[in-house]
Motif scaffolding. Structure first.
Motif, mmCIF file in Angstrom:
data_model
loop_
_atom_site.group_PDB
_atom_site.id
_atom_site.type_symbol
_atom_site.label_atom_id
_atom_site.label_comp_id
_atom_site.label_asym_id
_atom_site.label_seq_id
_atom_site.Cartn_x
_atom_site.Cartn_y
_atom_site.Cartn_z
ATOM 1 N N SER A 74 5.741 20.051 -12.668
ATOM 2 C CA SER A 74 6.233 21.402 -12.931
ATOM 3 C C SER A 74 6.536 22.124 -11.623
ATOM 4 O O SER A 74 7.557 22.807 -11.489
ATOM 5 N N ASP A 75 5.647 21.975 -10.650
ATOM 6 C CA ASP A 75 5.890 22.553 -9.316
ATOM 7 C C ASP A 75 7.171 21.981 -8.707
ATOM 8 O O ASP A 75 7.971 22.707 -8.105
ATOM 9 N N THR A 117 3.574 14.903 -6.540
ATOM 10 C CA THR A 117 3.846 14.361 -7.877
ATOM 11 C C THR A 117 3.643 12.851 -7.886
ATOM 12 O O THR A 117 3.056 12.293 -8.822
ATOM 13 N N TYR A 154 10.268 23.409 -10.449
ATOM 14 C CA TYR A 154 10.476 24.801 -10.073
ATOM 15 C C TYR A 154 11.130 24.907 -8.694
ATOM 16 O O TYR A 154 12.118 25.626 -8.515
ATOM 17 N N VAL A 209 1.539 16.443 -14.852
ATOM 18 C CA VAL A 209 2.400 17.464 -15.458
ATOM 19 C C VAL A 209 2.422 18.721 -14.592
ATOM 20 O O VAL A 209 3.478 19.338 -14.386
ATOM 21 N N TYR A 210 1.273 19.096 -14.060
ATOM 22 C CA TYR A 210 1.174 20.284 -13.214
ATOM 23 C C TYR A 210 2.042 20.137 -11.956
ATOM 24 O O TYR A 210 2.814 21.044 -11.608
#
Length: 215
Positions: A169-170, A152, A173, A165-166
């Motif tokens: 998100s990881d 990130t 999670y 953003v991807y």
């Protein structure tokens, strides 16, 4: 559940609330027959004071109110019905009878997602990525959080907005997986942030207390 239908001449107010967004959708009245019909069909049914007859919300429009739970207040004369609406609730076509938008905040999905992760931890179904994380234990889960945090940061400094953003998100999670493994909730994190938002919150006092140096 005891409901006092006598206080208002056989009727009780029924507040209908969206079970997900928590928005109040409408207010109607039920008599005992309407209440029983609601319980049996799981579709909210009222007593029409104008037409003097039962009516099920959605019976003509298809916009049913699907019952999730029914609660009675402390005086036993008002109902709170949590429901999932099939469409607009108001006959005018709006989401609520007050003309409000009934879309939920995307942030509510974090709670829903952690509920799903917790279910995975309980059932441990084969072939699930989440199951594989729990099977490896807290050390591997924590390591994965660290890896996602690094990715990130890389995207934040040298990547694109979409990739950031991807990766974020990881990160979120896997953070939820770690919290679940430790018996914690995302709500615990939010509660801590709320404390820190208080103008009277003292960071140094909190750190000293955590370190055991306060007397």
């Amino acid at each position: 559940m005891t409901i006092d239908f006598k206080k208002m001449g056989g009727l009780v107010p029924a507040i209908i609330q969206d079970a997900v967004t928590r928005k109040v959708l409408m207010l109607g009245f039920m008599n005992e027959e309407a209440y029983q019909r609601t319980v049996e069909t799981r579709h909210v049914t009222f007593w029409s004071r104008t037409r003097q007859t039962l009516w099920t919300k959605g019976e003509t429009s298809g916009n049913y109110l699907n019952v999730v739970s029914i609660k009675v207040d402390c005086d036993h004369d008002t109902l709170l019905v949590e429901a999932n609406p099939d469409g607009p609730t108001c006959h005018t076509g709006t989401d609520t009878c007050w003309g409000e938008d009934n879309t939920s905040s995307p942030l509510l999905f974090l709670t829903e997602l952690q509920d799903f992760i917790n279910l995975r931890k309980q059932q441990m179904p084969e072939g699930s990525y989440t199951t594989s994380l729990f099977s490896k234990g807290i050390n591997k889960i924590a390591q994965k959080v660290g890896e996602e945090a690094l990715e990130t940061v890389i995207e934040a400094t040298n990547g694109t907005a979409d990739h950031l953003v991807y990766e974020a998100s990881d990160l979120l999670y896997h953070l939820l997986v770690m919290l679940t493994e430790k018996g914690l909730r995302i709500e615990d994190v939010v509660a801590e942030l709320q404390k820190r938002h208080d103008p009277n919150w003292d960071k140094h006092r909190r750190e000293a207390k955590a370190a055991g140096t306060m007397k």
